[in-house]
Design a protein around this motif. Structure first.
Motif, PDB file in Angstrom:
ATOM      1  N   PHE A 278     -72.805 -19.778  12.833  1.00 36.94           N
ATOM      2  CA  PHE A 278     -73.975 -20.239  11.905  1.00 36.94           C
ATOM      3  C   PHE A 278     -74.523 -21.504  12.469  1.00 36.94           C
ATOM      4  N   LEU A 279     -75.857 -21.357  12.849  1.00 41.98           N
ATOM      5  CA  LEU A 279     -76.556 -22.493  13.365  1.00 41.98           C
ATOM      6  C   LEU A 279     -77.773 -23.172  12.347  1.00 41.98           C
ATOM      7  N   GLY A 280     -77.905 -24.313  12.685  1.00 39.75           N
ATOM      8  CA  GLY A 280     -79.050 -24.683  11.878  1.00 39.75           C
ATOM      9  C   GLY A 280     -80.345 -24.611  12.590  1.00 39.75           C
ATOM     10  N   ALA A 281     -81.294 -24.946  11.807  1.00 34.00           N
ATOM     11  CA  ALA A 281     -82.829 -24.665  12.548  1.00 34.00           C
ATOM     12  C   ALA A 281     -83.054 -25.188  13.753  1.00 34.00           C
ATOM     13  N   ARG A 282     -82.262 -26.159  14.292  1.00 31.68           N
ATOM     14  CA  ARG A 282     -82.498 -26.904  15.596  1.00 31.68           C
ATOM     15  C   ARG A 282     -81.485 -26.445  16.570  1.00 31.68           C
ATOM     16  N   GLY A 283     -80.464 -25.561  16.133  1.00 28.89           N
ATOM     17  CA  GLY A 283     -79.725 -24.996  17.026  1.00 28.89           C
ATOM     18  C   GLY A 283     -78.191 -25.433  16.806  1.00 28.89           C
TER      19      GLY A 283
ATOM     20  N   ILE B 293     -83.688 -17.477   9.155  1.00 33.39           N
ATOM     21  CA  ILE B 293     -82.938 -18.500   8.292  1.00 33.39           C
ATOM     22  C   ILE B 293     -82.560 -17.637   6.828  1.00 33.39           C
ATOM     23  N   ALA B 294     -83.379 -17.113   6.525  1.00 37.18           N
ATOM     24  CA  ALA B 294     -83.065 -16.142   5.073  1.00 37.18           C
ATOM     25  C   ALA B 294     -81.983 -15.410   5.474  1.00 37.18           C
ATOM     26  N   ALA B 295     -81.985 -14.457   6.675  1.00 41.32           N
ATOM     27  CA  ALA B 295     -80.619 -13.782   6.780  1.00 41.32           C
ATOM     28  C   ALA B 295     -79.548 -14.645   7.104  1.00 41.32           C
ATOM     29  N   ARG B 296     -79.585 -15.749   7.707  1.00 44.22           N
ATOM     30  CA  ARG B 296     -78.461 -16.549   7.809  1.00 44.22           C
ATOM     31  C   ARG B 296     -77.707 -17.183   6.590  1.00 44.22           C
ATOM     32  N   ASN B 297     -78.839 -17.497   5.508  1.00 41.44           N
ATOM     33  CA  ASN B 297     -78.177 -17.764   4.316  1.00 41.44           C
ATOM     34  C   ASN B 297     -77.718 -16.786   3.617  1.00 41.44           C
ATOM     35  N   ALA B 298     -78.242 -15.746   3.742  1.00 36.99           N
ATOM     36  CA  ALA B 298     -77.670 -14.573   2.985  1.00 36.99           C
ATOM     37  C   ALA B 298     -76.241 -13.976   3.570  1.00 36.99           C
TER      38      ALA B 298
END
Length: 314
Positions: A227-232, A151-156
């Protein structure tokens, strides 16, 4: 929304019923957001309250049957006297025009007076870019606050695309894995009006995207959202906006440190580095050069600010 009974004294039942039908039509047919509907409800309620005082009796359809521009100016002047700004006054007028056009279609009023009236002049507001250091700090994986590495990588990666490519947040979240073919050095972006543009893809941005793809626990189909959310599910803009809010608090960043400010920073820093406006216009996907020219004001303001802080005689 306010119950009809709450404002019964400010308008007669027939007008209130037509207003209710108009709001329902906006919600069902035009699918306006709840925020906009609430604003239009509030604006027209304030107008009915004004008209009641203006005419000395609860507002009726007859009172607005041939509403004149002078009546509308009187309403806007009263709102301005209460401290309402130009942007809100413009929205006040937009809501009233919409209601009057709705009533005009049913043959109840003439909306010519409202249509002919000019909206209040809007103040020019310059976008507020981040400094180079601030932008670089929050677009790296190390600068993220999320505990889960993917999630940190996604946000970055998302923030890197906003700052490194000048994307709107909606454009970044609409990207698909297939938009990043092997060896690519540019990115095809579908912007406003479905217009396609090419933007250079910096190696550091591509690296951020690839890091996210390797860490993402979900299968990423080439034609599905990247880009996906925590639940996919597809990542929503509100998630990134919330992350930026946390970053502001953690790193003591100014209030203007928003996802969209990274796009502004992209343009401002390019201009400061010698980029020409036409090129920046193409990279941002602006239809008009005048939209891009606001960044000349930003850059001038930034130079003057540096001058004031650094010059001994400033």
């Amino acid at each position: 929304m306010h119950d009809v009974d709450e404002i019964l004294t400010f308008a007669d039942p027939e007008l209130l019923e037509k207003r209710r039908e108009w709001l329902a039509a906006l919600e069902d047919e035009r699918r306006l957001s709840e925020h906009t509907l609430d604003a239009y409800e509030r604006d027209t309620r304030q107008f009915l309250i004004f008209m009641t005082g203006y005419n000395g009796h609860p507002a009726r359809i007859k009172d607005i049957e041939n509403l004149r521009a002078t009546d509308l100016r009187a309403f806007l002047a009263a709102r301005r006297k209460e401290g309402t700004g130009a942007r809100s006054l413009g929205r006040n007028l937009a809501g009233l025009r919409s209601l009057l056009r709705f009533l005009e279609k049913t043959g109840l009023v003439n909306a010519a007076g409202a249509t002919a009236m000019r909206a209040p002049k809007q103040p020019k507001s310059l976008p507020k870019p981040l400094t180079d250091g601030q932008a670089l700090r929050i677009t790296t994986q190390e600068g993220q606050l999320a505990e889960e590495p993917w999630i940190a990588a996604r946000n970055a990666a998302v923030l890197a695309l906003l700052y490194g490519c000048g994307l709107r947040i909606s454009e970044a979240l609409d990207l698909k894995p297939g938009d990043f073919p092997a060896g690519t050095r540019s990115l095809r972006v579908i912007g406003k009006g479905k217009k396609m543009r090419l933007v250079p893809l910096l190696p550091v941005v591509l690296e951020a995207v690839e890091t996210y793809r390797k860490l993402c626990p979900y299968a990423l189909a080439s034609d599905e959202p990247l880009f996906l959310g925590a639940r996919g599910g597809k990542l929503q803009p509100a998630i990134i906006q919330r992350e930026m809010q946390k970053l502001r608090g953690a790193f003591n960043l100014p209030d203007n440190a928003t996802p969209h400010a990274l796009r502004h920073s992209f343009a401002t820093h390019l201009l400061a580095g010698g980029g020409d406006l036409r090129t920046i216009q193409e990279l941002l996907g602006h239809a008009s050069l005048s939209t891009t020219q606001i960044y000349t004001g930003v850059d001038t303001a930034r130079l003057l600010d540096i001058y004031d802080k650094a010059h001994p005689r400033a």
